[in-house]
Design an enzyme around this catalytic site. Structure first.
Site, PDB file in Angstrom:
ATOM      1  CG  HIS A 160      -2.030   1.292   1.126  1.00 34.85           C
ATOM      2  ND1 HIS A 160      -1.996   2.520   2.292  1.00 34.85           N
ATOM      3  CD2 HIS A 160      -3.147   0.197   1.328  1.00 34.85           C
ATOM      4  CE1 HIS A 160      -2.716   3.139   1.886  1.00 34.85           C
ATOM      5  NE2 HIS A 160      -4.178   2.283   1.431  1.00 34.85           N
ATOM      6  CG  ASP A 237      -0.158  -2.543   5.902  1.00 39.07           C
ATOM      7  OD1 ASP A 237      -0.833  -2.654   6.916  1.00 39.07           O
ATOM      8  OD2 ASP A 237       0.153  -1.925   4.677  1.00 39.07           O
ATOM      9  CD  GLN A 240      -6.986  -4.472   3.989  1.00 34.50           C
ATOM     10  OE1 GLN A 240      -8.493  -5.514   4.077  1.00 34.50           O
ATOM     11  NE2 GLN A 240      -7.770  -3.428   3.027  1.00 34.50           N
ATOM     12  CE  LYS A 263      -8.382  -0.437   5.303  1.00 31.36           C
ATOM     13  NZ  LYS A 263      -7.052  -0.369   4.973  1.00 31.36           N
ATOM     14  CB  CYS A 401      -3.275   3.259  -1.460  1.00 31.38           C
ATOM     15  SG  CYS A 401      -4.869   4.586  -1.470  1.00 31.38           S
TER      16      CYS A 401
HETATM   17  C1  LIG Z   1      -6.060   0.765   4.609  1.00 31.42           C
HETATM   18  C2  LIG Z   1      -4.817  -0.009   4.616  1.00 31.42           C
HETATM   19  C3  LIG Z   1      -3.591   1.278   5.140  1.00 31.42           C
HETATM   20  C4  LIG Z   1      -4.338   2.766   5.305  1.00 31.42           C
HETATM   21  O1  LIG Z   1      -4.632   2.123   6.441  1.00 31.42           O
HETATM   22  P1  LIG Z   1      -4.881   3.828   7.048  1.00 31.42           P
HETATM   23  O2  LIG Z   1      -6.422   3.807   8.031  1.00 31.42           O
HETATM   24  O3  LIG Z   1      -5.806   4.991   5.776  1.00 31.42           O
HETATM   25  O4  LIG Z   1      -3.717   4.238   7.659  1.00 31.42           O
HETATM   26  C5  LIG Z   1      -2.665   0.273   4.865  1.00 31.42           C
HETATM   27  N1  LIG Z   1      -2.162  -1.039   4.162  1.00 31.42           N
HETATM   28  C6  LIG Z   1      -2.910  -1.547   3.820  1.00 31.42           C
HETATM   29  C7  LIG Z   1      -2.982  -2.828   2.867  1.00 31.42           C
HETATM   30  C8  LIG Z   1      -4.398  -1.195   3.688  1.00 31.42           C
HETATM   31  O5  LIG Z   1      -5.487  -1.845   3.596  1.00 31.42           O
END
Ligand SMILES: *Cc1c(COP(=O)(O)O)cnc(C)c1O
Length: 444
Positions: A160, A237, A240, A263, A401
């Site tokens: 992302h 990260d 998800q 999320k 993104c």
């Molecule tokens: C949504 C997402 C982000 C960023 O999340 P934010 O709430 O916008 O900071 C980063 N990495 C992944 C894989 C995402 O799906």
């Protein structure tokens, strides 16, 4: 999700949450709680999410944009309302009842997050605004202390933007280099290539756990082991991953884990950075201000203990409390109930979309979850999104993104459906019907 992936996930799980059997899928047999596998009552789950009652023009909302943000259960909404109507006060500074209650609620939520991720201690849990801020915190604080000219940061091609740009900024500032591990045509990370990139100058490996644009689940435990053999710390990260599968940061042995509350069925504006204590102790503060200090004079300021050193200013107290409620909710339903249900939707959706003429799935890795991204011959993804919206179906269109992923697959954008615990096969059918309309309007 394949059976293989599920077993891999179980390996990564530490038992937290395992004893929590869904109130929906459990039966009491003489004291022993036995899970009945197919007993996930999705209709009952749906009743917890008021927004799912909404109409979009003449159609019942079909919400398939969960990878962008999930909807919130009543339990979270009620907690937020209760906090503001009955418990609002600033924390850590008051000696009066209300402030003590707010502080206790805030601290209790941190322990919920600690248990949710199976961190060793609650001081390893730092509250941030979102994943983006969690990653930026590491880039600034870890980066400026431990990364120098000629050093390297390794990421993957499926990151992302929030796991690309902070590293680019850091590299520019300190004269370091970004190295990118490639992915194959299915959207699977090329592990051997990643391994080859980890060298003597590598200061950090930062990888996504579950890709938001492809659905690929990366073998993060293997990646951590690979990096550890060379003494390189790893950031994951988990934006998800955390709402689709159990995560255990000790089993993964990662050094940092970033997640975002909105999320995870929680409020917007609240995120988490898990950091291994040894690292957090050695990292300078990210922001200065109230709450992060021990003492301040004009000559010298000393910093507060973890995690407060990284939480300058009044935090998003309501968001933290709401996130705690979201975690309670998620654990009550239980991943052992959620994951098979979502895996069924993914398999059903993959088969159904494959039948649509001229549709190409983007992201077909063997290990994936939740995400059905696609392009349709002769129709721009934005047209696809707009037309399916006329049927009340919400999917995301664009680059999600992850522009490098779009370049990799040679598409300007994709349409993306992403499922969460409250989605149904009937909703996938509604998507497919809407796509048939797209096909009629853009014949091939
Ligand atoms: C949504 C997402 C982000 C960023 O999340 P934010 O709430 O916008 O900071 C980063 N990495 C992944 C894989 C995402 O799906």
């Amino acid at each position: 999700m394949s059976a293989e992936v599920m077993s891999e996930l179980e390996h990564g799980a530490s038992g937290h949450g395992k004893g929590i059997r869904s109130r929906l899928g459990s039966h009491d047999h003489g004291g022993a709680v036995v899970a009945s596998p197919p007993a996930f009552d999705v209709e009952r789950i749906r009743r917890d999410f008021p927004i799912l009652e909404r109409m979009v023009r003449d159609d019942r909302l079909v919400y398939l944009d969960n990878a962008a943000t999930t909807q919130k259960p009543r339990q979270v909404l009620d907690t937020l309302a209760r906090y503001y109507s009955d418990g609002n006060a600033n924390i850590h500074r008051g000696v009066y009842t209300l402030s003590e209650e707010a502080t206790a609620a805030y601290d209790a939520a941190r322990i919920k997050v600690q248990r949710f991720l199976n961190a060793r201690a609650s001081r390893e849990i730092v509250f941030t605004r979102n994943s983006t801020e969690s990653i930026n915190l590491v880039a600034h604080s870890f980066g400026r202390r431990h990364v120098g000219p000629g050093d390297e940061i390794v990421i993957t091609h499926m990151e992302h933007h929030s796991n690309i740009v902070p590293w680019q900024l850091l590299c520019e500032q300190v004269g370091a280099q970004l190295r990118v591990a490639p992915i194959d045509d299915s959207g699977t990370l090329q592990l051997d290539e990643l391994e080859r990139l980890i060298g003597p100058r590598t200061k950090l490996v930062s990888v996504v756990h579950l890709s938001n644009s492809l659905g690929t689940i990366n073998p993060v435990r293997e990646i951590v082991a690979m990096a550890k053999r060379r003494d390189v710390p790893v950031l994951i990260d988990g934006s998800q991953a955390v709402y689709h599968m159990p995560v255990d940061v000790q089993a993964l042995d990662c050094d940092f884990y970033a997640l975002t509350g909105h999320k995870l069925y929680g409020p917007t504006g609240i995120g988490v950075l898990y950091g291994r204590e040894e690292w957090l102790e050695r990292m300078p503060p990210y922001q200065g201000g109230g709450d992060m200090i021990r003492s301040v004079t004009f000559e010298k300021t000393t910093y507060a203990d973890l995690p407060h050193k990284f939480e300058a200013g009044t935090p998003h107290i309501a968001g933290v409390v709401g996130l705690g409620a979201a975690i309670d909710y998620l654990q009550e339903v239980g991943f052992e109930a959620i994951a098979p249900h979502e895996a069924d939707l993914l398999a059903y959706g993959t088969a159904a979309l494959s039948e649509v003429k001229g549709l190409r799935l983007i992201g077909t890795a063997a290990h994936k979850a939740s995400i059905l991204a696609f392009v349709m011959k002769g129709a721009h993804p934005h047209d696809v999104g707009t037309i399916v919206d006329t049927e009340g179906v919400a999917v995301r269109t664009g680059h999600h993104c992850t522009q490098p992923v779009m370049y990799r697959f040679g598409v300007p954008a994709t349409a993306r459906a992403s499922v969460a615990m409250y989605n149904t096969r009937a909703e996938i059918d509604a998507l497919v019907r809407a796509l048939e309309r797209v096909r009629e309007m853009f014949p091939v």
